[in-house]
Design an enzyme around this catalytic site. Structure first.
Site, PDB file in Angstrom:
ATOM      1  N   ASP A   1       0.787  -1.133  -0.054  1.00  0.00           N
ATOM      2  CA  ASP A   1       0.118  -0.066  -0.141  1.00  0.00           C
ATOM      3  C   ASP A   1       0.817   1.208  -0.047  1.00  0.00           C
ATOM      4  O   ASP A   1       0.501   2.068   0.545  1.00  0.00           O
ATOM      5  CB  ASP A   1      -1.054   0.103   1.061  1.00  0.00           C
ATOM      6  CG  ASP A   1      -1.990  -1.193   1.262  1.00  0.00           C
ATOM      7  OD1 ASP A   1      -2.102  -1.717   0.074  1.00  0.00           O
ATOM      8  OD2 ASP A   1      -2.329  -1.613   2.366  1.00  0.00           O
TER       9      ASP A   1
ATOM     10  N   GLY B   1       1.467   3.184  -2.403  1.00  0.00           N
ATOM     11  CA  GLY B   1       0.955   3.961  -3.324  1.00  0.00           C
ATOM     12  C   GLY B   1       1.625   3.531  -4.899  1.00  0.00           C
ATOM     13  O   GLY B   1       1.733   4.211  -5.744  1.00  0.00           O
ATOM     14  N   LYS B   2       1.700   2.058  -5.013  1.00  0.00           N
ATOM     15  CA  LYS B   2       2.234   1.446  -6.304  1.00  0.00           C
ATOM     16  C   LYS B   2       1.293   1.733  -7.407  1.00  0.00           C
ATOM     17  O   LYS B   2       1.676   2.174  -8.546  1.00  0.00           O
ATOM     18  CB  LYS B   2       2.494  -0.015  -6.342  1.00  0.00           C
ATOM     19  CG  LYS B   2       3.578  -0.294  -5.292  1.00  0.00           C
ATOM     20  CD  LYS B   2       3.315  -2.002  -5.197  1.00  0.00           C
ATOM     21  CE  LYS B   2       2.263  -2.345  -4.361  1.00  0.00           C
ATOM     22  NZ  LYS B   2       2.083  -2.099  -3.024  1.00  0.00           N
TER      23      LYS B   2
ATOM     24  N   ASN C   1      -5.149 -10.221  -3.538  1.00  0.00           N
ATOM     25  CA  ASN C   1      -4.990  -9.622  -2.460  1.00  0.00           C
ATOM     26  C   ASN C   1      -4.366  -8.063  -2.472  1.00  0.00           C
ATOM     27  O   ASN C   1      -4.421  -7.297  -1.535  1.00  0.00           O
ATOM     28  CB  ASN C   1      -3.771 -10.345  -1.625  1.00  0.00           C
ATOM     29  CG  ASN C   1      -2.612 -10.770  -2.418  1.00  0.00           C
ATOM     30  OD1 ASN C   1      -2.807 -10.641  -3.434  1.00  0.00           O
ATOM     31  ND2 ASN C   1      -1.396 -11.218  -1.824  1.00  0.00           N
TER      32      ASN C   1
ATOM     33  N   GLY D   1      -4.524  -4.361  -4.027  1.00  0.00           N
ATOM     34  CA  GLY D   1      -5.716  -3.185  -4.044  1.00  0.00           C
ATOM     35  C   GLY D   1      -4.692  -2.115  -4.601  1.00  0.00           C
ATOM     36  O   GLY D   1      -4.198  -1.470  -3.874  1.00  0.00           O
TER      37      GLY D   1
ATOM     38  N   GLN E   1       1.771  -6.103  -3.176  1.00  0.00           N
ATOM     39  CA  GLN E   1       2.492  -6.135  -1.732  1.00  0.00           C
ATOM     40  C   GLN E   1       3.670  -5.541  -1.582  1.00  0.00           C
ATOM     41  O   GLN E   1       4.039  -4.398  -2.341  1.00  0.00           O
ATOM     42  CB  GLN E   1       2.755  -7.658  -1.247  1.00  0.00           C
ATOM     43  CG  GLN E   1       1.341  -8.464  -1.342  1.00  0.00           C
ATOM     44  CD  GLN E   1       0.961  -8.747  -2.732  1.00  0.00           C
ATOM     45  OE1 GLN E   1       1.465  -9.539  -3.583  1.00  0.00           O
ATOM     46  NE2 GLN E   1      -0.383  -8.650  -2.982  1.00  0.00           N
TER      47      GLN E   1
ATOM     48  N   GLY F   1     -10.989  -2.969   3.456  1.00  0.00           N
ATOM     49  CA  GLY F   1     -11.598  -2.181   4.417  1.00  0.00           C
ATOM     50  C   GLY F   1     -11.186  -2.099   5.760  1.00  0.00           C
ATOM     51  O   GLY F   1     -11.327  -0.957   6.791  1.00  0.00           O
TER      52      GLY F   1
ATOM     53  N   ASP G   1       2.426  14.871   1.834  1.00  0.00           N
ATOM     54  CA  ASP G   1       1.215  15.632   2.416  1.00  0.00           C
ATOM     55  C   ASP G   1       0.633  15.184   3.776  1.00  0.00           C
ATOM     56  O   ASP G   1       0.237  16.111   4.487  1.00  0.00           O
ATOM     57  CB  ASP G   1       0.443  15.821   1.310  1.00  0.00           C
ATOM     58  CG  ASP G   1      -0.246  14.322   0.820  1.00  0.00           C
ATOM     59  OD1 ASP G   1       0.405  13.556   0.464  1.00  0.00           O
ATOM     60  OD2 ASP G   1      -1.588  14.238   0.946  1.00  0.00           O
TER      61      ASP G   1
ATOM     62  N   GLY H   1      -0.235  13.998  -3.291  1.00  0.00           N
ATOM     63  CA  GLY H   1      -1.429  13.997  -3.233  1.00  0.00           C
ATOM     64  C   GLY H   1      -1.706  12.528  -4.000  1.00  0.00           C
ATOM     65  O   GLY H   1      -1.005  11.993  -4.910  1.00  0.00           O
TER      66      GLY H   1
HETATM   67  P1  GDP Z   1      -0.894   0.316  -3.554  1.00  0.00           P
HETATM   68  O1  GDP Z   1      -1.373  -0.905  -2.845  1.00  0.00           O
HETATM   69  O2  GDP Z   1       0.800   0.547  -3.237  1.00  0.00           O
HETATM   70  O3  GDP Z   1      -1.093   0.762  -4.942  1.00  0.00           O
HETATM   71  O4  GDP Z   1      -1.449   1.450  -2.619  1.00  0.00           O
HETATM   72  P2  GDP Z   1      -3.136   1.579  -2.179  1.00  0.00           P
HETATM   73  O5  GDP Z   1      -3.643   2.185  -3.151  1.00  0.00           O
HETATM   74  O6  GDP Z   1      -3.651   0.291  -1.552  1.00  0.00           O
HETATM   75  O7  GDP Z   1      -3.083   2.897  -1.131  1.00  0.00           O
HETATM   76  C1  GDP Z   1      -2.477   3.996  -1.258  1.00  0.00           C
HETATM   77  C2  GDP Z   1      -3.519   5.034  -1.050  1.00  0.00           C
HETATM   78  O8  GDP Z   1      -2.874   6.275  -0.832  1.00  0.00           O
HETATM   79  C3  GDP Z   1      -4.483   5.315  -2.296  1.00  0.00           C
HETATM   80  O9  GDP Z   1      -5.869   5.562  -1.348  1.00  0.00           O
HETATM   81  C4  GDP Z   1      -3.994   6.457  -3.080  1.00  0.00           C
HETATM   82  O10 GDP Z   1      -4.979   7.053  -3.688  1.00  0.00           O
HETATM   83  C5  GDP Z   1      -3.295   7.224  -1.982  1.00  0.00           C
HETATM   84  N1  GDP Z   1      -2.207   7.974  -2.279  1.00  0.00           N
HETATM   85  C6  GDP Z   1      -1.322   7.768  -3.185  1.00  0.00           C
HETATM   86  N2  GDP Z   1      -0.232   8.537  -3.095  1.00  0.00           N
HETATM   87  C7  GDP Z   1      -0.756   9.803  -2.329  1.00  0.00           C
HETATM   88  C8  GDP Z   1      -0.141  10.829  -1.944  1.00  0.00           C
HETATM   89  O11 GDP Z   1       1.052  11.350  -2.297  1.00  0.00           O
HETATM   90  N3  GDP Z   1      -0.812  11.409  -1.019  1.00  0.00           N
HETATM   91  C9  GDP Z   1      -2.188  11.173  -0.548  1.00  0.00           C
HETATM   92  N4  GDP Z   1      -2.590  11.855   0.302  1.00  0.00           N
HETATM   93  N5  GDP Z   1      -2.556   9.994  -0.849  1.00  0.00           N
HETATM   94  C10 GDP Z   1      -1.849   9.165  -1.838  1.00  0.00           C
HETATM   95  P1  IMO Z   2      -1.018  -4.121  -2.440  1.00  0.00           P
HETATM   96  O1  IMO Z   2      -0.376  -4.783  -3.439  1.00  0.00           O
HETATM   97  C1  IMO Z   2      -1.095  -4.666   2.155  1.00  0.00           C
HETATM   98  C2  IMO Z   2      -0.871  -8.757   3.682  1.00  0.00           C
HETATM   99  C3  IMO Z   2      -2.152  -9.229   4.401  1.00  0.00           C
HETATM  100  C4  IMO Z   2      -1.746 -10.075   5.449  1.00  0.00           C
HETATM  101  C5  IMO Z   2      -0.558 -10.836   4.730  1.00  0.00           C
HETATM  102  C6  IMO Z   2      -0.884 -12.141   3.971  1.00  0.00           C
HETATM  103  O2  IMO Z   2      -2.062  -3.463  -2.315  1.00  0.00           O
HETATM  104  O3  IMO Z   2       0.154  -3.441  -1.436  1.00  0.00           O
HETATM  105  P2  IMO Z   2      -2.589 -12.893   1.948  1.00  0.00           P
HETATM  106  O4  IMO Z   2      -3.822 -12.433   1.823  1.00  0.00           O
HETATM  107  O5  IMO Z   2      -1.467 -12.432   1.065  1.00  0.00           O
HETATM  108  O6  IMO Z   2      -2.159 -14.398   2.209  1.00  0.00           O
HETATM  109  O7  IMO Z   2      -2.147 -12.027   3.306  1.00  0.00           O
HETATM  110  O8  IMO Z   2      -0.196  -9.908   3.610  1.00  0.00           O
HETATM  111  N1  IMO Z   2      -1.182  -8.302   2.223  1.00  0.00           N
HETATM  112  C7  IMO Z   2      -1.143  -7.037   1.903  1.00  0.00           C
HETATM  113  N2  IMO Z   2      -1.069  -5.626   2.679  1.00  0.00           N
HETATM  114  N3  IMO Z   2      -1.217  -4.379   0.752  1.00  0.00           N
HETATM  115  C8  IMO Z   2      -1.160  -5.500   0.089  1.00  0.00           C
HETATM  116  O9  IMO Z   2      -1.197  -5.402  -1.209  1.00  0.00           O
HETATM  117  C9  IMO Z   2      -1.265  -6.826   0.551  1.00  0.00           C
HETATM  118  N4  IMO Z   2      -1.314  -8.249  -0.012  1.00  0.00           N
HETATM  119  C10 IMO Z   2      -1.214  -8.978   1.137  1.00  0.00           C
HETATM  120  O10 IMO Z   2      -2.984  -8.171   5.190  1.00  0.00           O
HETATM  121  O11 IMO Z   2      -0.981  -9.476   6.386  1.00  0.00           O
HETATM  122 MG    MG Z   3      -2.986  -1.866  -1.627  1.00  0.00          MG
END
Ligand code: GDP
Ligand code: IMO
Ligand code: MG
Length: 431
Positions: A13, A15-16, A38, A40, A225, A303, A334, A417
């Site tokens: 998570d 911000g990939k 897994n 998002g 991940q 969630g 930010d 952002g």
């Molecule tokens: P990912 O799994 O690495 O793609 O990251 P996620 O999408 O799960 O979570 C990143 C969250 O941060 C998302 O809701 C993005 O819209 C948000 N986001 C990404 N870059 C920024 C940033 O620079 N600032 C803020 N405030 N939100 C960001």
């Molecule tokens: P993105 O690509 C954050 C975490 C789960 C759990 C562990 C194992 O959006 O960054 P799994 O369902 O893979 O067997 O769960 O890994 N996990 C993540 N945490 N972002 C993810 O993906 C994740 N994918 C798995 O919460 O701790």
């Molecule tokens: Mg994610």
């Protein structure tokens, strides 16, 4: 030719989604190389927000071919729902731009059953806090050599035989967990219907990507991940079941490691983790609340509220080492606005003394290692309109310089952002 890997440096998570979408403006191909639904990955384009689970984050760029590599585990229900959702949103030509490796593994209902039953039954201290998407059991099937690959969909007879074999292997496990073993037909029949949508997208990804690279294409490999969730290099056993690190790109896409020219590591300006497992810089106070609320730190798949904490520089240096970062993208800077005094972890006190290295093998034992912090000045100004480093408050620039210095990796990008344009770009290896 340029082949660039984008990989998460933390526990996911980072911000990939945003960063891959940003860089794919210049990419001909984007390949997801590991994991499954897994993941998002959030894309914010104009007023629209889309969370992709299996589809690569380049999917909104109409000139980019998107590929699901063989290192992935694919749930056909999620895949088809995701494609249909994008079509409903008026996005065109999705299937025309999408290719799926015929060697990727399928997540089938019994994998999800086992994942859920295990999580429900595990003692509190042993539960991983998985996303319950069947990830672990599907990779187990792959390693046990009873997995079902997308290519098996081409041959219904063989598909049925392979699923019968897998069900036989899983039946005692499901029964011991108190579940019901599904009937073979209930698995095979819906899959045969879905295969009509999936088989036309199957392809020999390794060959296609190799040809594209020989033709001088810009190819981006998208990690899922993060490094600390990697099966080999993460905080085992609280990890996912795939190779999330940059090296996973070579295996999961089928290219030689020497084809990769550049590796970009993404880190948030602080830390988060979803699910169980060690998190030494975790905050359980008003600062932690600030990060969760201002950063909207709630899982994009489940969630769940994300655990939050200060930036861990030894962990970042560790990721820089095992991934081989050439450049860093720092996101969510930010979110730190308004925190008067920031802390950054710069080392650890361990039973064998103070270290600047991440004590990956010691952090599992509560209390064995203690993070050492450095205080840094915060800033009050909004960063949202900054497009150049010089436009950032000086305290924010000091913070970024400190990250680059301590990780030993130059900054390529700073995100201020969620939107595409809320970005300070310093270097684009795809140019
Ligand atoms: P990912 O799994 O690495 O793609 O990251 P996620 O999408 O799960 O979570 C990143 C969250 O941060 C998302 O809701 C993005 O819209 C948000 N986001 C990404 N870059 C920024 C940033 O620079 N600032 C803020 N405030 N939100 C960001
Ligand atoms: P993105 O690509 C954050 C975490 C789960 C759990 C562990 C194992 O959006 O960054 P799994 O369902 O893979 O067997 O769960 O890994 N996990 C993540 N945490 N972002 C993810 O993906 C994740 N994918 C798995 O919460 O701790
Ligand atoms: Mg994610």
């Amino acid at each position: 030719m340029s082949a660039v890997v984008i990989v998460g440096a933390q526990w996911g998570d980072e911000g990939k989604g945003k960063i891959v979408d940003f860089y794919t403006e210049r990419a001909d191909w984007v390949i997801r190389y590991g994991g499954g639904p897994n993941a998002g990955h959030t894309l914010v384009v104009g007023d629209e927000k889309i969370v992709v689970r299996l589809l690569p984050s380049g999917i909104l760029r109409e000139g980019t071919r998107c590929v699901l590599g063989q290192g992935m585990v694919i749930d056909p229900n999620v895949l088809i729902a995701e494609i249909d959702d994008l079509k409903k949103r008026g996005r065109n030509g999705i299937e025309e731009r999408l290719l799926i490796s015929d060697r990727a593994h399928l997540i089938l209902p019994y994998h999800i059953t086992v994942d859920c039953l295990r999580e429900a039954k595990a003692a509190a201290e042993n539960a991983i806090g998985t996303t319950k998407k069947g990830i672990g059991p599907t990779y187990e099937d792959k390693a046990r050599r009873t997995g079902i690959r997308t290519g098996d969909l081409r041959d219904p007879k063989r598909l049925r035989e392979r699923i019968a074999l897998a069900l036989e292997a899983w039946a005692p496990v499901i029964q011991a967990l108190g579940g019901t073993v599904p009937d073979l037909d209930s698995i095979v029949e819906p899959l045969l219907r879905q295969s009509e949508r999936i088989v036309p997208l199957l392809s020999s990804v390794s060959l296609l990507v190799d040809n594209a690279l020989r033709d001088g294409a810009h190819v981006l490999f998208e990690g899922a991940q993060g490094t600390l969730l990697d099966i080999d290099h993460g905080t085992y056993p609280f990890v996912t079941s795939s190779s999330a690190v940059s090296g996973g790109a070579a295996i999961g896409a089928g290219v030689g490691p020497n084809r990769i020219r550049n590796i970009i590591g993404i880190t948030k300006a602080y830390s988060t983790r979803v699910g169980a497992g060690p998190f030494p810089t975790e905050l359980d106070d008003a600062y932690g609340m600030h990060l969760r609320e201002v950063g909207a730190e709630f899982g994009s798949v489940t969630g769940r509220p994300r655990r939050t904490g200060w930036l861990d520089l030894p962990a970042l240096r560790y990721a820089a080492r095992v991934d081989g970062f050439d450049g860093l993208a720092v996101t969510k800077l930010d979110v730190l606005t308004g925190i008067e005094k920031l802390k950054v972890c710069v080392g650890y006190d361990t039973p064998s003394g103070r270290t600047e290295e991440f004590p990956i093998d010691d952090i599992e034992v509560p209390g064995r290692v203690v993070p050492v912090y450095r205080d840094m000045n915060g800033w009050k100004e909004s960063l949202a309109s900054a497009r150049r480093l010089e436009a950032l408050p000086s305290a924010a620039r000091v913070y970024l310089d400190f990250i680059a210095e301590k990780s030993g990796i130059p900054l390529y990008l700073v995100s201020v952002g969620p939107k595409r344009d809320e970005t300070v770009i310093l270097h684009n290896p795809l140019l």
